[in-house]
Design a protein around this motif. Structure first.
Motif, mmCIF file in Angstrom:
data_model
loop_
_atom_site.group_PDB
_atom_site.id
_atom_site.type_symbol
_atom_site.label_atom_id
_atom_site.label_comp_id
_atom_site.label_asym_id
_atom_site.label_seq_id
_atom_site.Cartn_x
_atom_site.Cartn_y
_atom_site.Cartn_z
ATOM 1 N N GLY A 37 16.451 -11.831 -6.011
ATOM 2 C CA GLY A 37 17.841 -12.024 -6.420
ATOM 3 C C GLY A 37 18.426 -13.362 -6.048
ATOM 4 O O GLY A 37 19.616 -13.595 -6.234
ATOM 5 N N THR A 38 17.609 -14.267 -5.535
ATOM 6 C CA THR A 38 18.084 -15.599 -5.149
ATOM 7 C C THR A 38 18.299 -16.462 -6.389
ATOM 8 O O THR A 38 17.448 -16.502 -7.275
ATOM 9 N N TRP A 39 19.438 -17.133 -6.449
ATOM 10 C CA TRP A 39 19.704 -18.055 -7.558
ATOM 11 C C TRP A 39 18.803 -19.270 -7.418
ATOM 12 O O TRP A 39 18.654 -19.825 -6.330
ATOM 13 N N ARG A 40 18.207 -19.704 -8.525
ATOM 14 C CA ARG A 40 17.306 -20.868 -8.557
ATOM 15 C C ARG A 40 17.776 -21.820 -9.647
ATOM 16 O O ARG A 40 18.275 -21.394 -10.678
ATOM 17 N N LYS A 41 17.569 -23.107 -9.418
ATOM 18 C CA LYS A 41 17.803 -24.070 -10.491
ATOM 19 C C LYS A 41 16.561 -24.922 -10.656
ATOM 20 O O LYS A 41 15.763 -25.066 -9.739
ATOM 21 N N SER A 42 16.418 -25.491 -11.814
ATOM 22 C CA SER A 42 15.240 -26.265 -12.146
ATOM 23 C C SER A 42 15.124 -27.495 -11.251
ATOM 24 O O SER A 42 16.120 -28.119 -10.899
ATOM 25 N N THR A 43 13.896 -27.854 -10.931
ATOM 26 C CA THR A 43 13.659 -29.092 -10.187
ATOM 27 C C THR A 43 13.975 -30.294 -11.070
ATOM 28 O O THR A 43 14.113 -31.403 -10.575
ATOM 29 N N ARG A 66 18.412 -16.097 -11.987
ATOM 30 C CA ARG A 66 17.814 -15.169 -11.032
ATOM 31 C C ARG A 66 17.381 -13.896 -11.748
ATOM 32 O O ARG A 66 17.885 -13.568 -12.829
ATOM 33 N N LEU A 67 16.428 -13.205 -11.137
ATOM 34 C CA LEU A 67 16.030 -11.892 -11.605
ATOM 35 C C LEU A 67 16.816 -10.878 -10.790
ATOM 36 O O LEU A 67 16.807 -10.923 -9.553
ATOM 37 N N TRP A 68 17.537 -10.000 -11.472
ATOM 38 C CA TRP A 68 18.419 -9.065 -10.791
ATOM 39 C C TRP A 68 18.328 -7.688 -11.440
ATOM 40 O O TRP A 68 18.709 -7.525 -12.595
ATOM 41 N N HIS A 69 17.798 -6.728 -10.720
ATOM 42 C CA HIS A 69 17.669 -5.348 -11.196
ATOM 43 C C HIS A 69 16.998 -5.265 -12.570
ATOM 44 O O HIS A 69 17.476 -4.573 -13.465
ATOM 45 N N GLY A 70 15.921 -6.020 -12.735
ATOM 46 C CA GLY A 70 15.139 -5.961 -13.963
ATOM 47 C C GLY A 70 15.675 -6.784 -15.114
ATOM 48 O O GLY A 70 15.137 -6.731 -16.214
ATOM 49 N N ALA A 71 16.745 -7.536 -14.883
ATOM 50 C CA ALA A 71 17.321 -8.400 -15.923
ATOM 51 C C ALA A 71 17.351 -9.834 -15.410
ATOM 52 O O ALA A 71 17.283 -10.079 -14.213
#
Length: 61
Positions: free
Chosen positions: A5-11, A23-28
């Motif tokens: 559930g951690t927010w990520r941004k592109s390098t 982020r991936l959150w509860h299957g979405a």
């Protein structure tokens, strides 16, 4: 994509804040505007839709 559930941004994101976080959150997959941070509206899509989107934007034409 991490499953925690951690927010990520592109390098490849620019340093001026003009990017999105994902982020991936509860299957979405959830997407938000980086410059708005936690106040940003969140767009939620299926993993299949996200995969199709990322394939389209990375395919050479």
């Amino acid at each position: 994509m991490p499953l925690d559930g951690t927010w990520r941004k592109s390098t490849r994101s620019s340093t001026n804040g003009s990017c999105v976080e994902v982020r991936l959150w509860h299957g979405a997959v959830q997407i938000r505007d980086t410059k708005l941070g936690p106040a940003s509206p969140i767009l939620t899509v299926s993993p299949t839709a996200w995969s199709g989107f990322t394939t389209e934007i990375t395919t050479d034409r």
